[in-house]
Enzyme design. Structure first.
Site, PDB file in Angstrom:
ATOM      1  N   GLY A  80     -36.586  20.076  27.930  1.00  0.00           N
ATOM      2  CA  GLY A  80     -36.281  18.864  27.181  1.00  0.00           C
ATOM      3  C   GLY A  80     -36.207  17.641  28.061  1.00  0.00           C
ATOM      4  O   GLY A  80     -36.681  16.558  27.687  1.00  0.00           O
ATOM      5  N   GLY A  90     -33.958  21.088  31.897  1.00  0.00           N
ATOM      6  CA  GLY A  90     -35.085  21.957  31.626  1.00  0.00           C
ATOM      7  C   GLY A  90     -36.253  21.287  30.943  1.00  0.00           C
ATOM      8  O   GLY A  90     -36.646  20.160  31.266  1.00  0.00           O
ATOM      9  N   TYR A 116     -32.012  36.831  20.563  1.00  0.00           N
ATOM     10  CA  TYR A 116     -32.789  35.680  21.017  1.00  0.00           C
ATOM     11  C   TYR A 116     -34.220  35.760  20.484  1.00  0.00           C
ATOM     12  O   TYR A 116     -34.750  34.771  19.953  1.00  0.00           O
ATOM     13  CB  TYR A 116     -32.803  35.627  22.541  1.00  0.00           C
ATOM     14  CG  TYR A 116     -33.770  34.597  23.098  1.00  0.00           C
ATOM     15  CD1 TYR A 116     -33.474  33.242  23.038  1.00  0.00           C
ATOM     16  CD2 TYR A 116     -34.979  34.991  23.656  1.00  0.00           C
ATOM     17  CE1 TYR A 116     -34.364  32.292  23.532  1.00  0.00           C
ATOM     18  CE2 TYR A 116     -35.872  34.048  24.157  1.00  0.00           C
ATOM     19  CZ  TYR A 116     -35.566  32.710  24.091  1.00  0.00           C
ATOM     20  OH  TYR A 116     -36.454  31.780  24.574  1.00  0.00           O
ATOM     21  N   SER A 158     -41.140  30.797  21.492  1.00  0.00           N
ATOM     22  CA  SER A 158     -41.333  31.551  22.726  1.00  0.00           C
ATOM     23  C   SER A 158     -42.326  32.668  22.455  1.00  0.00           C
ATOM     24  O   SER A 158     -42.455  33.130  21.306  1.00  0.00           O
ATOM     25  CB  SER A 158     -40.003  32.148  23.188  1.00  0.00           C
ATOM     26  OG  SER A 158     -40.193  33.151  24.166  1.00  0.00           O
ATOM     27  N   GLY A 212     -31.893  18.704  23.071  1.00  0.00           N
ATOM     28  CA  GLY A 212     -31.723  19.423  24.332  1.00  0.00           C
ATOM     29  C   GLY A 212     -32.393  18.736  25.502  1.00  0.00           C
ATOM     30  O   GLY A 212     -33.029  19.387  26.336  1.00  0.00           O
ATOM     31  N   ALA A 213     -32.234  17.421  25.603  1.00  0.00           N
ATOM     32  CA  ALA A 213     -33.023  16.633  26.553  1.00  0.00           C
ATOM     33  C   ALA A 213     -32.317  16.354  27.871  1.00  0.00           C
ATOM     34  O   ALA A 213     -32.765  15.502  28.635  1.00  0.00           O
ATOM     35  CB  ALA A 213     -33.427  15.311  25.902  1.00  0.00           C
TER      36      ALA A 213
END
Length: 318
Positions: A40, A38, A187, A162, A34-35
């Protein structure tokens, strides 16, 4: 698997830990999922800026190439490459792991990618999409990259969870969320799965040689693209609150950067912001929820994850 009471994790000299305190990472290979945006993206940028070789494990390869090109332009000599992977596609995960596995070694895997607040849907594996992308995809990728990690003298896996994991509940008998689905609950459950996985991996790696050091990190309340994913009134509220109250992605990425690069971290450490409620601030050692530490839940999640992914993975159990 806990660190006890909250303890400031900054280096000597006062003040909170920031990326400019990171040691030179030359000679180390990092995989960051996920880079392209955000947390990442910030993580990949800082690792590249400090000399690390960074493999951007991303779903959109074209976008990944744009990010890689930008980072190489900003930091001449930076080693940044793209490895395409869709964490919702088992075949894509296997292809990516095979290609990455051709590397001499992987020193650190940062399981950062995630989705949030999506409408209910179920994958071909039979799992609700939050759980599939946030946990199962990373479980499979980590398992398949184990040989490459073992080739590192000090392998480490950072799993990003999280503070919402504290509110999560895992029903391993209904991973499809066939009843009473809400995006926020799903989530939160997926983030609990991340935390349980990180703790269980640390537990199973105690007697391995070399052990893979499993570390958990969370960004607090950070204004990332996830804040724009909600729909309806909830989505509007999330976007407004993100702009008004959330910290920047640069601050939110600090815990996972610390978790990825700080020498001597104990397996099972949980790194998050040091501000009130762990919502903002500089990296500190914290404590995961009681549910995340439950060895029976850890065992059950591990077994269910193997069943759903079709990957038999047996790190040494304590």
């Amino acid at each position: 698997m806990t660190t006890g009471s909250r303890t400031n994790a900054s280096k000597p000299g006062g003040g909170g830990w920031t990326a400019d305190r990171m040691a030179d990472q030359k000679g180390r290979t990092f995989v960051v999922t996920g880079a392209t945006s955000g947390l990442g993206l910030v993580t990949a940028r800082e690792l590249a800026a400090h000399g690390g070789r960074v493999l951007l494990a991303v779903r959109d390869a074209a976008r990944g190439e744009q990010v890689a090109s930008s980072l190489r332009g900003a930091y001449p000599g930076a080693e940044v490459e793209v490895r395409q992977v869709d964490l919702l596609d088992p075949k894509s995960i296997r292809r990516a792991a095979q290609r990455i596995g051709e590397e001499e070694s992987v020193d650190v895997l940062v399981n950062n990618a995630g989705i949030s607040m999506v409408e209910h849907s179920v994958t071909a594996q039979g799992a609700e999409r939050h759980l599939a992308a946030n946990h199962l995809g990373h479980f499979a990728l980590t398992a398949l990259l184990e040989p490459a990690l073992r080739r590192s003298p000090a392998p480490r896996v950072v799993t990003v969870t999280s503070y919402m994991h504290e509110k999560g509940e895992l029903d391993l008998d209904d991973v499809a969320w066939s009843q009473k689905y809400t995006p926020l609950a799903a989530y939160s459950a997926s983030k609990l799965a991340n935390a349980v996985f990180g703790v269980e991996l640390a537990r199973r790696e105690r007697s391995s040689s070399p052990p893979i050091t499993s570390v958990l990190a969370h960004p607090g309340y950070s204004n990332t693209p996830m804040q724009s994913k909600g729909t309806g009134i909830t989505g509007v509220a999330m976007r407004i609150a993100g702009k008004l109250f959330a910290q920047t992605p640069e601050m939110g990425a600090l815990p996972q950067l610390y978790a990825a690069t700080e020498p001597g971290l104990t397996a099972g450490s949980y790194i998050g912001p040091d501000g009130r409620g762990g919502r903002s601030g500089y990296p500190t050692l914290g404590q995961v929820s009681a549910a995340a530490q439950d060895p029976e839940l850890g065992r059950r999640l591990w077994d269910r994850s193997q069943q759903l992914t079709g990957i038999r993975w047996h790190p040494t159990e304590a």
